[in-house]
Scaffold this motif. Structure first.
Motif, PDB file in Angstrom:
ATOM      1  N   ARG A 278       7.951 -27.569 -18.937  1.00  0.00           N
ATOM      2  CA  ARG A 278       7.423 -27.437 -20.306  1.00  0.00           C
ATOM      3  C   ARG A 278       6.025 -28.040 -20.405  1.00  0.00           C
ATOM      4  O   ARG A 278       5.137 -27.486 -21.048  1.00  0.00           O
ATOM      5  N   ARG A 279       5.817 -29.178 -19.757  1.00  0.00           N
ATOM      6  CA  ARG A 279       4.493 -29.819 -19.800  1.00  0.00           C
ATOM      7  C   ARG A 279       3.460 -29.040 -18.988  1.00  0.00           C
ATOM      8  O   ARG A 279       2.278 -29.039 -19.327  1.00  0.00           O
ATOM      9  N   LEU A 280       3.905 -28.365 -17.945  1.00  0.00           N
ATOM     10  CA  LEU A 280       2.971 -27.635 -17.083  1.00  0.00           C
ATOM     11  C   LEU A 280       2.539 -26.284 -17.660  1.00  0.00           C
ATOM     12  O   LEU A 280       1.584 -25.694 -17.181  1.00  0.00           O
ATOM     13  N   ARG A 281       3.199 -25.819 -18.685  1.00  0.00           N
ATOM     14  CA  ARG A 281       2.859 -24.502 -19.249  1.00  0.00           C
ATOM     15  C   ARG A 281       1.452 -24.469 -19.851  1.00  0.00           C
ATOM     16  O   ARG A 281       0.898 -23.402 -20.054  1.00  0.00           O
ATOM     17  N   THR A 282       0.887 -25.623 -20.131  1.00  0.00           N
ATOM     18  CA  THR A 282      -0.475 -25.661 -20.664  1.00  0.00           C
ATOM     19  C   THR A 282      -1.501 -25.945 -19.568  1.00  0.00           C
ATOM     20  O   THR A 282      -2.692 -26.029 -19.850  1.00  0.00           O
ATOM     21  N   ALA A 283      -1.031 -26.084 -18.338  1.00  0.00           N
ATOM     22  CA  ALA A 283      -1.925 -26.376 -17.207  1.00  0.00           C
ATOM     23  C   ALA A 283      -2.551 -25.084 -16.686  1.00  0.00           C
ATOM     24  O   ALA A 283      -2.222 -23.988 -17.135  1.00  0.00           O
ATOM     25  N   GLY A 284      -3.428 -25.234 -15.724  1.00  0.00           N
ATOM     26  CA  GLY A 284      -4.065 -24.083 -15.100  1.00  0.00           C
ATOM     27  C   GLY A 284      -3.080 -23.219 -14.349  1.00  0.00           C
ATOM     28  O   GLY A 284      -1.901 -23.547 -14.224  1.00  0.00           O
ATOM     29  N   ARG A 285      -3.576 -22.122 -13.833  1.00  0.00           N
ATOM     30  CA  ARG A 285      -2.731 -21.141 -13.148  1.00  0.00           C
ATOM     31  C   ARG A 285      -2.217 -21.661 -11.810  1.00  0.00           C
ATOM     32  O   ARG A 285      -1.102 -21.378 -11.408  1.00  0.00           O
TER      33      ARG A 285
ATOM     34  N   LEU B 158       9.699 -26.866  -8.065  1.00  0.00           N
ATOM     35  CA  LEU B 158      10.544 -26.035  -8.929  1.00  0.00           C
ATOM     36  C   LEU B 158       9.961 -25.930 -10.336  1.00  0.00           C
ATOM     37  O   LEU B 158       9.993 -24.852 -10.952  1.00  0.00           O
ATOM     38  N   ALA B 159       9.417 -27.024 -10.855  1.00  0.00           N
ATOM     39  CA  ALA B 159       8.845 -27.011 -12.200  1.00  0.00           C
ATOM     40  C   ALA B 159       7.613 -26.118 -12.280  1.00  0.00           C
ATOM     41  O   ALA B 159       7.421 -25.402 -13.269  1.00  0.00           O
ATOM     42  N   VAL B 160       6.789 -26.143 -11.258  1.00  0.00           N
ATOM     43  CA  VAL B 160       5.610 -25.266 -11.236  1.00  0.00           C
ATOM     44  C   VAL B 160       6.062 -23.807 -11.307  1.00  0.00           C
ATOM     45  O   VAL B 160       5.534 -23.018 -12.092  1.00  0.00           O
ATOM     46  N   ALA B 161       7.055 -23.465 -10.519  1.00  0.00           N
ATOM     47  CA  ALA B 161       7.569 -22.088 -10.541  1.00  0.00           C
ATOM     48  C   ALA B 161       8.183 -21.754 -11.893  1.00  0.00           C
ATOM     49  O   ALA B 161       7.953 -20.673 -12.440  1.00  0.00           O
ATOM     50  N   ALA B 162       8.957 -22.677 -12.446  1.00  0.00           N
ATOM     51  CA  ALA B 162       9.595 -22.437 -13.747  1.00  0.00           C
ATOM     52  C   ALA B 162       8.566 -22.269 -14.855  1.00  0.00           C
ATOM     53  O   ALA B 162       8.803 -21.562 -15.835  1.00  0.00           O
ATOM     54  N   ALA B 163       7.408 -22.900 -14.714  1.00  0.00           N
ATOM     55  CA  ALA B 163       6.339 -22.783 -15.706  1.00  0.00           C
ATOM     56  C   ALA B 163       5.530 -21.505 -15.522  1.00  0.00           C
ATOM     57  O   ALA B 163       4.613 -21.238 -16.297  1.00  0.00           O
ATOM     58  N   GLY B 164       5.850 -20.739 -14.484  1.00  0.00           N
ATOM     59  CA  GLY B 164       5.119 -19.502 -14.240  1.00  0.00           C
ATOM     60  C   GLY B 164       3.763 -19.721 -13.599  1.00  0.00           C
ATOM     61  O   GLY B 164       2.864 -18.894 -13.726  1.00  0.00           O
TER      62      GLY B 164
END
Length: 86
Positions: A42-49, A66-72
Motif C-alpha cells: 500500500r505504501r509503495l503504490r505512490t512510489a516510482g515504477r 513480494l510487496a513491490v510485485a503486489a504494488a504493481g
C-alpha cells in the motif's frame, strides 16, 4: 508473481497460523507475512515504477520483493556489493 501472491492470500485465509517462512532464529506465519506484504505494498503504490531492494537475503528481502510485485511495481535487486543507501 501473481500466482505467488494469490497463493499467499489463500494460505493466509485458510491456514493463517501455519509457518510461511522460517530462518534461523525466527519465523513468520501466513497471516503475518500477508499482512506485512500488504501493508508495504500500500505504501509503495505512490512510489516510482522501479523500486530498488538492497539488503541481505532473508525475511525482509522476501517481504520487500513480494510487496513491490503486489504494488504493481518492478523490483530492482541491488547486490550486497553496492553501498547501503544513506
Amino acid at each position: 508473481m501473481l500466482e505467488v501472491l494469490n497463493a499467499l492470500r489463500a494460505a493466509a485465509a485458510t491456514r493463517p497460523d501455519a509457518i510461511a517462512f522460517d530462518e534461523p532464529g525466527r519465523s513468520i506465519t501466513n497471516a503475518e507475512l500477508a499482512g506485512r506484504v500488504g501493508g508495504l505494498a500500500r505504501r509503495l503504490r505512490t512510489a516510482g515504477r522501479i523500486i530498488g531492494i538492497h539488503g541481505r537475503d532473508g525475511l525482509e528481502w522476501l517481504i520487500a520483493d513480494l510487496a513491490v510485485a503486489a504494488a504493481g511495481r518492478t523490483a530492482g535487486p541491488l547486490p550486497g556489493l553496492f553501498p547501503a543507501p544513506p
